[in-house]
Design a protein around this motif. Structure first.
Motif: not given
Length: 221
Positions: A80, A82-85, A118, A178-182
């Motif tokens: 995962y 952290s902090g961006q997609n 994600r 998802d706006s925070t993780y890929w």
């Protein structure tokens, strides 16, 4: 008697056969190292190393195909960011290899929404021989993972062929919402196969070379 020509022909034959046999090792492979370049790494249970350790994968068959190579929904760990997609990851090999296919397993999470949103969507691959870029693929779009799939296999991406590859950069442009993780579960590659000639083919080749050498030798003697 002058045997130089005959010796040279036989030496060439042996070298040719040896080279043909040595390039016959191929099939499914994983990278030896993985490094996050952009996008961050949550680390721990979500470390990038999880994508090349085979956790949660069943054993692939001896032919190197992806038949039966699956992920179970209740096993294995994923990577995962952290902090961006979006972000990029570099996969490296200890020795150069020839690659024509990329395999991607989408993530599995206890929260069904995370698994479906994600995962990797759009991405490119760039192949390197040391510091030199060998080429960049066109934009690929992966298939969205549906939580009811349970156990599932990899999606393969091909249409390219690169030789002497030492590293590959996966550049993820977007995920599935998802706006925070890929995230991704595992990755792999297919090493290009070179066929070994059948014994009958080698025998014909050998006889032809020896006959040619003998004929030249008789003319010179």
């Amino acid at each position: 008697m002058n045997f130089k020509l005959l010796n040279s022909a036989l030496a060439s034959l042996i070298l040719s056969v040896t080279c043909l046999i040595n390039v016959a090792n191929a099939g499914f492979i994983t990278a030896d190292e993985a490094l996050v370049l952009t996008g961050g790494d949550l680390g721990g249970a979500y470390d990038i190393g999880n994508t090349i350790d085979g956790s949660g994968l069943s054993i692939h068959n001896e032919t190197g195909t992806m038949d039966g190579l699956t992920i179970n929904q209740n096993t294995g760990t994923a990577f995962y960011s952290s902090g961006q997609n979006f972000g990029s990851v570099e996969f490296s090999f200890n020795s150069s290899t020839n690659i024509d296919t990329f395999y991607l397993w989408q993530p599995i999470h206890l929260n069904a929404l995370f698994s479906t949103t994600r995962g990797v969507k759009d991405f490119t691959l760039e192949f390197f021989d040391g510091a030199n870029s060998l080429g960049l693929t066109s934009l690929f779009t992966a298939t969205k993972y549906e939580i009811d799939q349970g156990t599932y296999g990899a999606e393969s991406f091909s249409g390219f062929s690169f030789l002497n590859v030492t590293s590959v950069i996966l550049d993820v442009k977007s995920n599935w919402g998802d706006s925070t993780y890929w995230s991704m579960h595992e990755v792999g590659f297919n090493q290009i196969t070179s066929e070994v000639p059948e014994p009958s083919t080698l025998a014909i080749f050998a006889l032809g070379m020896i006959g040619l050498a003998s004929r030249r030798f008789k003319k010179q003697s």
